[in-house]
Each structure stands twice: as structure tokens, then as C-alpha cells.
Design an enzyme around this catalytic site. Structure first.
Site, PDB file in Angstrom:
ATOM      1  N   HIS A   1     -25.111   6.660  -3.591  1.00 54.30           N
ATOM      2  CA  HIS A   1     -25.896   7.600  -2.797  1.00 54.30           C
ATOM      3  C   HIS A   1     -25.043   8.205  -1.696  1.00 54.30           C
ATOM      4  O   HIS A   1     -24.234   7.522  -1.059  1.00 54.30           O
ATOM      5  CB  HIS A   1     -27.101   6.897  -2.163  1.00 54.30           C
ATOM      6  CG  HIS A   1     -27.818   7.737  -1.144  1.00 54.30           C
ATOM      7  ND1 HIS A   1     -27.929   7.366   0.185  1.00 54.30           N
ATOM      8  CD2 HIS A   1     -28.431   8.944  -1.245  1.00 54.30           C
ATOM      9  CE1 HIS A   1     -28.594   8.297   0.855  1.00 54.30           C
ATOM     10  NE2 HIS A   1     -28.905   9.271   0.010  1.00 54.30           N
ATOM     11  N   SER A   2     -25.183   9.504  -1.471  1.00 55.37           N
ATOM     12  CA  SER A   2     -24.576  10.192  -0.340  1.00 55.37           C
ATOM     13  C   SER A   2     -23.061   9.998  -0.317  1.00 55.37           C
ATOM     14  O   SER A   2     -22.372  10.406  -1.239  1.00 55.37           O
ATOM     15  CB  SER A   2     -25.242   9.703   0.954  1.00 55.37           C
ATOM     16  OG  SER A   2     -24.879  10.491   2.055  1.00 55.37           O
ATOM     17  N   MET A   3     -22.522   9.386   0.729  1.00 57.63           N
ATOM     18  CA  MET A   3     -21.087   9.154   0.825  1.00 57.63           C
ATOM     19  C   MET A   3     -20.543   8.507  -0.439  1.00 57.63           C
ATOM     20  O   MET A   3     -19.482   8.890  -0.952  1.00 57.63           O
ATOM     21  CB  MET A   3     -20.788   8.262   2.035  1.00 57.63           C
ATOM     22  CG  MET A   3     -19.333   7.854   2.187  1.00 57.63           C
ATOM     23  SD  MET A   3     -19.078   6.696   3.563  1.00 57.63           S
ATOM     24  CE  MET A   3     -19.746   5.182   2.839  1.00 57.63           C
TER      25      MET A   3
ATOM     26  N   SER B   1     -21.793   8.671  -3.425  1.00 56.13           N
ATOM     27  CA  SER B   1     -21.832   9.619  -4.529  1.00 56.13           C
ATOM     28  C   SER B   1     -20.549  10.446  -4.539  1.00 56.13           C
ATOM     29  O   SER B   1     -19.963  10.714  -5.592  1.00 56.13           O
ATOM     30  CB  SER B   1     -23.058  10.532  -4.426  1.00 56.13           C
ATOM     31  OG  SER B   1     -23.111  11.438  -5.513  1.00 56.13           O
TER      32      SER B   1
ATOM     33  N   HIS C   1     -32.933  13.654   1.503  1.00 53.27           N
ATOM     34  CA  HIS C   1     -31.632  13.045   1.235  1.00 53.27           C
ATOM     35  C   HIS C   1     -31.784  11.608   0.739  1.00 53.27           C
ATOM     36  O   HIS C   1     -30.962  11.131  -0.057  1.00 53.27           O
ATOM     37  CB  HIS C   1     -30.789  13.086   2.514  1.00 53.27           C
ATOM     38  CG  HIS C   1     -29.386  12.612   2.328  1.00 53.27           C
ATOM     39  ND1 HIS C   1     -28.536  13.107   1.366  1.00 53.27           N
ATOM     40  CD2 HIS C   1     -28.663  11.656   3.001  1.00 53.27           C
ATOM     41  CE1 HIS C   1     -27.366  12.507   1.443  1.00 53.27           C
ATOM     42  NE2 HIS C   1     -27.420  11.622   2.425  1.00 53.27           N
TER      43      HIS C   1
END
Length: 321
Positions: free
Chosen positions: A111-113, A115, A289
């Protein structure tokens, strides 16, 4: 095998600790231990609790190993004076986990960073990744050089301040707050991305109970992670990385999230669609997000179908024989 009949088993877990050069990585291994699990990697300043609502809905025949990145959750902080770096510490953590369990390949959900760094790892080592699910971020960020220079200067300045502050409080507690105050800080810090009834999943691994004030807590994750050295890439760099990704790749996006949507986002997306026959996308219109935490029930069918296609139970059974 459908999602309905692979999710019937409970998602019991075992707390694990992986020794690393600067201390340890803390994690949880959900499900079977005799099959290589999916490695679950959280976003910036979060921790493995970000997957609390999704993991119980994932296929039970394959385990999930969720870890706290260095300086996050309950994992060790880096030594005094060392600045967090996207490749040296966060991408390196993937190698350290693979080495610990003697994996020659890895399946990643990030997830996020994470990803972004799953994208980077899959591009650098396409032969080592057999499945990748990236949530809400697709590729590294790009900024104009003048902007990036200013941001780097800001981060270095703040890192020096944070380092001095950590030395000052080494023998005393950081500022503490009530649990409700902590929840509000996390809510605002996430730009109101996390539903208020889901905040505890991330908050509980990021705080420690105060010894001085019985009803208060303080943030125990490393404050220096706020100023980590980020990997950035030009549009052409990102597109070249996208061309190198061969693993089945599911990119999930929150329709209400604008994280890292830039002019060349669609260009990278097109490269992936053109060069990778196993690239898929899914957009949850109302997703923020943190859609995987807030709306796990609305993305689990897409996630599970992808896992069942690329890590099918028949293959896992054969692998155990």
C-alpha cells in the site's frame, strides 16, 4: 475456487521477529506456514495494522506475512544519525525477509509507499517477483528539479532537528496525549483518509502507554521516518521500469484519492497494459487512499480473484508435496 469457500478458515497469526543488521523487523504471519506466504507491506508512517480488515477476507490456503518497516510499528529504529532511505531500508527489507525464509521468489501486496517500492523491486528483479498487488500508488513520484532540490533541503534540515530532539528525549518520554487525541492526530495526519472507526488498527502499533501519565500515550514510531529520502523518477525512467515488470500485477486505485496522479500517470499505465498481459486495474469510486482498510469488503473479491488466478490452490498443494 471461489472467494466464498477459501475464506472460511480463521486468520490466526503468529507474531514473528526477523533479525536485521540494525535490530529486528516485527511482523505477523497469518495462516499456513508450509506454503510461501504473500508479503504484505504498509504505507509511510503506518504499520502492518493497515491490513487488519483485508487479510481475514483473503484466501486461506495461502498465508500472509505482514511486517512493520524499519522505524515503523514495533520494528527497530535505525541507529542514531542514520537517515531513512527508500532503497537502502524499505526495499532492502524485502531482501532481508526473503533471506530469512530462503525464498527465491516473492509475492507482494503493498500500500502507498510500499506500492511504489513493490513497483521498483519488480522492475529491478523481475525474475524474483511472481505476483504484485499495488494499492493506490502506481509508480515513483516525479518533481521538477528545482522543486525536488527544495524538498531535499527541507528534509535534511528537519532530519537534523528530529535527530537532535531524539537525543534530548532519549532518557525521558516524548510528549504524550490521550488516546482520543492520538486518534485525531492520526486522522488529520492521514488527511482524513482513514475512517474514524478504523483508526485503531494503525494507531495501536504506533503508540506506547506513558509511564508518567497513566491515561496518556506517545508515538513510539521513529519521528525521523517523516523525512526519509524518497526515490523519484523521471517519466521516461518510470516507463522503462514499467516495461521490465513481468509479474502478474494488479493496481488498485481509490477514486477519491489524488495521491501521485501526475500528467504522465496514464503513460505509465499504458506501458503496463501494452507490455504485461497479466496487468489488471481496479478503481473503487468512493475509495480514499486507505481504501484497503476502510473498504476491504469492496475490494476483496478483486484481490482474491487475482490471487486465485496467479497463486492457485492446486499449485500450492503440489508445491507442498
Amino acid at each position: 475456487m471461489t472467494s466464498q469457500n477459501v475464506n472460511t478458515l480463521s486468520r490466526e497469526f503468529e507474531e514473528i521477529s526477523i533479525k536485521v543488521p540494525w535490530g529486528f523487523l516485527s511482523g505477523r504471519w497469518y495462516g499456513p506456514r508450509n506454503v510461501r506466504p504473500i508479503l504484505a507491506l504498509h504505507g509511510w508512517q503506518d504499520n502492518l495494522g493497515t491490513f487488519d480488515t483485508l487479510i481475514p477476507l483473503m484466501p486461506s490456503y495461502v498465508g500472509v506475512l505482514a511486517i512493520d518497516h524499519p522505524g515503523h510499528g514495533r520494528s527497530s529504529h535505525l541507529p542514531d544519525g542514520v537517515m531513512y532511505h527508500s532503497i537502502s531500508h524499505f526495499v532492502y527489507s524485502i531482501f532481508l525477509v526473503m533471506k530469512e525464509y530462503n525464498w527465491d521468489k516473492v509475492s507482494i501486496i503493498g500500500h502507498s509507499m510500499s506500492s511504489l517500492y513493490g513497483f521498483l523491486f519488480a522492475a529491478l528483479y523481475p525474475e524474483k517477483v511472481d505476483m504484485f498487488i499495488g494499492i493506490d500508488l502506481l509508480k515513483p513520484r516525479y518533481r521538477q528539479p528545482s522543486t525536488e532540490i527544495g524538498i531535499m533541503q527541507y528534509k535534511f534540515d528537519k532530519f537534523f532537528v528530529a535527530t537532535e530532539r531524539s537525543r534530548e528525549i532519549a532518557f525521558k518520554e516524548p510528549p504524550s496525549f490521550t488516546y482520543e487525541e492520538m486518534k485525531e492526530k492520526l486522522y488529520q495526519g492521514s488527511l482524513e483518509s482513514i475512517d474514524k472507526d478504523k483508526l485503531h488498527h494503525i494507531l495501536d502499533r504506533n503508540i506506547t502507554k506513558s509511564e508518567q501519565y497513566p491515561d496518556k500515550y506517545y508515538f513510539s514510531r521513529d519521528d525521523r521516518v517523516k523525512f526519509y529520502v524518497e526515490f523519484v523518477a523521471t517519466p521516461e525512467y518510470s516507463k522503462e521500469m514499467a516495461r521490465r515488470i513481468k509479474a502478474p500485477f494488479l493496481s488498485i486505485k481509490g477514486g477519491a484519492s489524488e495521491f501521485f496522479i501526475e500528467d504522465h500517470y496514464d503513460e505509465v499505465l499504458e506501458v503496463l497494459k501494452t507490455n504485461n498481459p497479466n496487468f489488471e486495474t481496479f478503481i473503487l469510486t468512493e475509495g480514499t487512499h486507505h481504501l484497503h482498510l476502510n473498504n476491504a469488503d469492496k475490494i476483496c473479491d478483486v484481490v482474491n480473484a487475482f490471487i486465485e488466478k496467479h497463486r492457485p490452490i492446486e499449485k500450492e498443494i503440489v508445491a507442498k508435496l
